[in-house]
Design an enzyme around this catalytic site. Structure first.
Site, PDB file in Angstrom:
ATOM      1  N   SER A  20      92.205  22.222  35.193  1.00 34.13           N
ATOM      2  CA  SER A  20      91.604  21.450  34.100  1.00 34.13           C
ATOM      3  C   SER A  20      92.190  19.589  34.821  1.00 34.13           C
ATOM      4  CB  SER A  20      92.781  21.591  32.925  1.00 34.13           C
ATOM      5  OG  SER A  20      93.627  20.225  33.543  1.00 34.13           O
TER       6      SER A  20
ATOM      7  N   CYS B  60      83.563  26.058  34.183  1.00 33.95           N
ATOM      8  CA  CYS B  60      83.550  24.399  33.922  1.00 33.95           C
ATOM      9  C   CYS B  60      82.778  23.578  33.725  1.00 33.95           C
ATOM     10  CB  CYS B  60      84.427  24.390  35.164  1.00 33.95           C
ATOM     11  SG  CYS B  60      83.715  25.290  37.014  1.00 33.95           S
TER      12      CYS B  60
ATOM     13  N   ALA C 152      94.957  28.214  41.690  1.00 33.39           N
ATOM     14  CA  ALA C 152      93.649  28.319  40.835  1.00 33.39           C
ATOM     15  C   ALA C 152      93.293  29.235  39.155  1.00 33.39           C
ATOM     16  CB  ALA C 152      93.080  29.911  41.513  1.00 33.39           C
ATOM     17  N   PRO C 153      92.256  28.742  38.598  1.00 31.08           N
ATOM     18  CA  PRO C 153      92.618  28.818  37.194  1.00 31.08           C
ATOM     19  C   PRO C 153      92.450  30.071  36.689  1.00 31.08           C
ATOM     20  CG  PRO C 153      90.664  27.437  38.186  1.00 31.08           C
ATOM     21  CD  PRO C 153      91.223  28.131  39.162  1.00 31.08           C
ATOM     22  N   TRP C 154      91.889  30.043  35.103  1.00 39.00           N
ATOM     23  CA  TRP C 154      92.097  31.825  34.662  1.00 39.00           C
ATOM     24  C   TRP C 154      90.719  32.000  34.589  1.00 39.00           C
ATOM     25  CZ3 TRP C 154      89.555  31.200  30.102  1.00 39.00           C
ATOM     26  CH2 TRP C 154      90.450  29.574  29.569  1.00 39.00           C
TER      27      TRP C 154
ATOM     28  N   LYS D  14      98.411  30.634  44.736  1.00 43.35           N
ATOM     29  CA  LYS D  14      99.208  30.317  43.621  1.00 43.35           C
ATOM     30  C   LYS D  14      97.662  31.148  42.660  1.00 43.35           C
ATOM     31  CE  LYS D  14     100.480  28.143  40.048  1.00 43.35           C
ATOM     32  NZ  LYS D  14      99.711  29.547  38.610  1.00 43.35           N
ATOM     33  N   PRO D  15      97.907  32.311  41.498  1.00 42.45           N
ATOM     34  CA  PRO D  15      96.284  32.661  40.863  1.00 42.45           C
ATOM     35  C   PRO D  15      96.904  31.976  39.011  1.00 42.45           C
ATOM     36  CG  PRO D  15      97.782  34.115  40.842  1.00 42.45           C
ATOM     37  CD  PRO D  15      98.235  34.183  41.877  1.00 42.45           C
ATOM     38  N   SER D  16      96.467  31.654  38.505  1.00 39.09           N
ATOM     39  CA  SER D  16      97.246  31.790  36.957  1.00 39.09           C
ATOM     40  C   SER D  16      97.866  32.680  36.928  1.00 39.09           C
ATOM     41  CB  SER D  16      95.915  31.154  35.584  1.00 39.09           C
ATOM     42  OG  SER D  16      96.239  32.080  35.179  1.00 39.09           O
ATOM     43  N   GLU D  17      98.627  32.646  35.979  1.00 41.29           N
ATOM     44  CA  GLU D  17     100.051  33.436  35.690  1.00 41.29           C
ATOM     45  C   GLU D  17      99.420  33.864  34.328  1.00 41.29           C
ATOM     46  OE1 GLU D  17      99.486  30.133  34.836  1.00 41.29           O
ATOM     47  OE2 GLU D  17     100.956  29.464  33.819  1.00 41.29           O
TER      48      GLU D  17
HETATM   49  P1  NAD Z   1      95.096  24.355  34.051  1.00 39.28           P
HETATM   50  O1  NAD Z   1      95.313  22.850  34.942  1.00 39.28           O
HETATM   51  O2  NAD Z   1      95.790  24.823  33.267  1.00 39.28           O
HETATM   52  O3  NAD Z   1      95.749  25.499  34.917  1.00 39.28           O
HETATM   53  C1  NAD Z   1      95.470  26.036  36.569  1.00 39.28           C
HETATM   54  C2  NAD Z   1      96.061  26.203  37.725  1.00 39.28           C
HETATM   55  O4  NAD Z   1      97.029  24.780  37.549  1.00 39.28           O
HETATM   56  C3  NAD Z   1      97.048  27.201  36.661  1.00 39.28           C
HETATM   57  O5  NAD Z   1      97.472  28.488  38.000  1.00 39.28           O
HETATM   58  C4  NAD Z   1      98.478  27.068  36.769  1.00 39.28           C
HETATM   59  O6  NAD Z   1      99.678  27.562  36.462  1.00 39.28           O
HETATM   60  C5  NAD Z   1      98.046  25.811  37.146  1.00 39.28           C
HETATM   61  N1  NAD Z   1      99.379  24.244  37.350  1.00 39.28           N
HETATM   62  C6  NAD Z   1      99.116  23.959  36.140  1.00 39.28           C
HETATM   63  N2  NAD Z   1      99.887  22.849  36.075  1.00 39.28           N
HETATM   64  C7  NAD Z   1     100.667  22.399  37.107  1.00 39.28           C
HETATM   65  C8  NAD Z   1     101.334  22.198  37.535  1.00 39.28           C
HETATM   66  N3  NAD Z   1     101.885  20.872  37.028  1.00 39.28           N
HETATM   67  N4  NAD Z   1     101.789  21.678  39.178  1.00 39.28           N
HETATM   68  C9  NAD Z   1     100.688  22.710  39.742  1.00 39.28           C
HETATM   69  N5  NAD Z   1     100.250  23.924  38.796  1.00 39.28           N
HETATM   70  C10 NAD Z   1     100.051  23.691  37.529  1.00 39.28           C
HETATM   71  O7  NAD Z   1      93.225  24.897  34.307  1.00 39.28           O
HETATM   72  P2  NAD Z   1      93.344  26.059  33.447  1.00 39.28           P
HETATM   73  O8  NAD Z   1      93.469  26.558  31.362  1.00 39.28           O
HETATM   74  O9  NAD Z   1      94.154  27.350  33.900  1.00 39.28           O
HETATM   75  O10 NAD Z   1      91.735  26.390  33.798  1.00 39.28           O
HETATM   76  C11 NAD Z   1      90.781  25.578  33.180  1.00 39.28           C
HETATM   77  C12 NAD Z   1      90.330  24.776  33.751  1.00 39.28           C
HETATM   78  O11 NAD Z   1      89.889  25.036  35.251  1.00 39.28           O
HETATM   79  C13 NAD Z   1      89.300  23.920  33.147  1.00 39.28           C
HETATM   80  O12 NAD Z   1      89.363  22.179  32.747  1.00 39.28           O
HETATM   81  C14 NAD Z   1      88.116  23.881  33.693  1.00 39.28           C
HETATM   82  O13 NAD Z   1      87.015  23.126  33.860  1.00 39.28           O
HETATM   83  C15 NAD Z   1      88.965  23.828  35.249  1.00 39.28           C
HETATM   84  N6  NAD Z   1      87.931  24.455  36.560  1.00 39.28           N
HETATM   85  C16 NAD Z   1      87.187  23.565  37.217  1.00 39.28           C
HETATM   86  C17 NAD Z   1      86.625  24.535  38.568  1.00 39.28           C
HETATM   87  C18 NAD Z   1      85.699  24.195  39.427  1.00 39.28           C
HETATM   88  O14 NAD Z   1      85.430  24.263  40.516  1.00 39.28           O
HETATM   89  N7  NAD Z   1      86.032  22.580  39.096  1.00 39.28           N
HETATM   90  C19 NAD Z   1      86.361  25.897  37.786  1.00 39.28           C
HETATM   91  C20 NAD Z   1      87.514  26.689  36.967  1.00 39.28           C
HETATM   92  C21 NAD Z   1      87.657  26.082  36.211  1.00 39.28           C
END
Ligand code: NAD
Length: 500
Positions: A233, A286, A153-155, A179-182
């Site tokens: 993302s 998002c 999940a993201p932050w 795994k939530p965002s760190e």
């Molecule tokens: P991010 O992609 O950087 O990180 C999201 C999660 O993925 C975090 O927990 C991170 O630690 C993990 N992660 C990153 N790289 C990884 C890898 N190689 N392997 C496994 N896990 C990994 O995104 P963010 O900056 O936390 O959140 C913002 C993004 O999330 C934006 O792009 C937004 O549009 C998207 N988002 C989408 C939705 C949706 O429903 N479509 C909802 C909320 C956020």
């Protein structure tokens, strides 16, 4: 600001808190103050493995529980969350920098409603067919849980995203490692604690905390994880898809929502909708309105009214109930957002509002002013890429077809809105726009009963609603012979002749 310190470890495995075994120390910092809220070792591959084993161990009993039993436990979880609502709101505000009025009125009640929805819906899960599609057989369809789900999940909406990942999975009888965002693990941990208090068996919900490329990758590539469900993302989603190759996959990725205003729209409603839709959660949403396309007769008025309304947005301490916009999640993210605006400015964009970090008492934290941009090309970076900050780009269009074409012209397809008082135009736009959600005369509202998910580079699969059960269940066809015959007619295609 009052002091706040998280004291429990950041892993929750088999129904209890644990320290991670990685040498890497995790620090959860409060964006508004820079204070450290929590500091603990991250989950290493060994902890991920323990969590997956806990989830696997809990699976047979949880999957075999009667739906009414699962529903009762999840209803108790909703009640636990209701009791903890203020703690959840304050913790979310502290770790993510969200205004407290947003966490109190949107994140937390929305999450609880989602838990209540899945508690109720757990009892409706059923297969879709029973009948003689072949005259010699009765067919039935069973919907079965997939097994152990690994979720990331993201932050930006930490509690809501944890709920969106966990609830449909466990309501359908799966067990999960999230795994939530760190950057923002704390409310997911509060959610897991509440699940234990509600009577969820140990191991049904586990939380591992750590960075994506290490902890996250160990989870999604783990050999005993049956399904991966990712929200984040598009770029990270593609890495996850590679690491999870061969597993069932659900991807909720980035967005770049268009906001399409036709010349018969209620201008005032569109202006208010654009400012709210672009700035919610500091634009770190998002589905946020990011590209407003305005039909030429309304263009200049829309720009000036939107700039005026944006100027009234109050930046400040996110714990202050009168604050409209808090800081961005981090200084690194602030630099990223500022980079998009600075490059657009250098390329000739007109910045009608904002376009910089505020100074004075807010200079110490990663704030960024609500920003209105125009005078850029459709193929420019700021129109095509996800900025994920309080930045709205406004461009004109002439014909309806041109407006719809521009709305569809990015790699993303998560959400969109169309603004018009003409019902025919509204219907045509909602059909032509390629996105998982199209609002008419509004932008942002979501509801537990309805699906959320993307088209194109915004991913596939659905969160929320009964549609999410399609992600978290296997459909099994059971086909029973009803003739009792030994030599069936079709056997002759393999041996012998037609039976007499
Ligand atoms: P991010 O992609 O950087 O990180 C999201 C999660 O993925 C975090 O927990 C991170 O630690 C993990 N992660 C990153 N790289 C990884 C890898 N190689 N392997 C496994 N896990 C990994 O995104 P963010 O900056 O936390 O959140 C913002 C993004 O999330 C934006 O792009 C937004 O549009 C998207 N988002 C989408 C939705 C949706 O429903 N479509 C909802 C909320 C956020």
């Amino acid at each position: 600001m009052s002091t706040f310190r998280w004291t429990a470890p950041l892993q929750y495995i088999g129904g209890r808190h644990q320290d991670g075994s990685s040498p890497q120390q995790l620090t959860v910092a409060e964006p508004a103050s820079g204070d450290t809220l929590a500091s603990f070792p991250a989950a290493g591959a060994q902890d991920v493995d323990s969590a997956v084993r806990a989830a696997r161990g809990a699976f047979p009993e949880w999957a075999g529980a009667a739906p009414a039993e699962r529903a009762g436990t999840l209803a108790r979880l909703a009640a636990e969350l209701r009791r903890a609502a203020e703690e959840l709101a304050v913790t979310e505000t502290r770790q993510a920098g969200k205004p407290i009025k947003l966490t109190r009125e949107f994140d937390v009640p929305g999450s609880i409603d989602n838990v209540e929805f899945f508690a109720a819906t757990a009892r409706h899960l059923e297969g879709g067919a029973a009948g003689e599609y072949s005259p010699d057989h009765t067919s039935s369809v069973r919907r079965e849980p997939i097994g152990v789900v690994g979720s990331i999940a993201p932050w930006n909406y930490p509690l809501q995203m944890a709920v969106w990942k966990i609830l449909p999975a466990v309501a359908a009888g799966n067990t999960i490692v999230l795994k939530p965002s760190e950057l923002t693990p704390l409310t997911s941990l509060l959610l897991a604690e509440a699940a234990t208090r509600a009577g969820l068996p140990a191991g049904v919900v586990n939380i591992v905390t750590g960075p994506g490329p290490t902890t996250g990758e160990a989870l999604v590539s783990h050999g005993d994880v049956d399904m991966v469900s990712f929200t984040g993302s598009t770029q990270a989603g593609l890495s996850v898809a590679r690491a999870a190759a061969g597993k069932r996959l659900h991807l909720e990725l980035g967005g770049k929502a268009p906001f399409l205003v036709f010349d018969d729209a209620d201008l005032d409603a569109a202006v208010h909708g654009a400012v709210a839709g672009a700035l919610i959660n500091s634009g770190q949403d998002c589905t946020a309105a990011t590209r407003a396309y305005i039909q030429r007769p309304l263009f200049e008025q829309f720009l000036s009214h939107t700039a005026d309304l944006m100027a009234s947005v109050r930046l400040g301490d996110p714990l202050d109930p009168s604050t409209d916009q808090g800081p961005l999640i981090s200084t690194a993210h602030q630099r990223r957002v500022a980079g998009f605006v600075d490059r657009a400015r250098s390329a000739g964009a007109r910045i009608l509002q904002g376009g910089a970090a505020p100074g004075g008492g807010l200079a110490h934290a990663p704030y960024y002013r609500p920003t209105l941009v125009t005078g850029v090309a459709q193929d420019s970076e700021i129109v095509q890429s996800e900025v994920f900050g309080p930045v709205l780009v406004v461009l004109p269009f002439d014909t309806d077809d041109e407006g719809i074409g521009l709305a569809n012209d990015t790699p993303y397809g998560l959400a969109a809105s169309a603004w018009t008082t003409d019902v025919y135009r509204a219907q045509r736009a909602s059909r032509a726009i390629r996105a998982g959600c199209v609002w008419i005369n509004d932008h942002i509202p979501i509801i537990s009963e309805m699906p959320h998910g993307g088209y194109k580079a915004s991913g596939y699969g659905k969160d929320m609603s009964a549609y999410s059960f399609d992600e978290y269940t296997n459909v099994k066809h059971v086909m029973s012979d009803i003739t009792g015959t030994v030599r069936k007619d079709w056997h002759r295609t393999v041996f012998g002749d037609r039976p007499r």
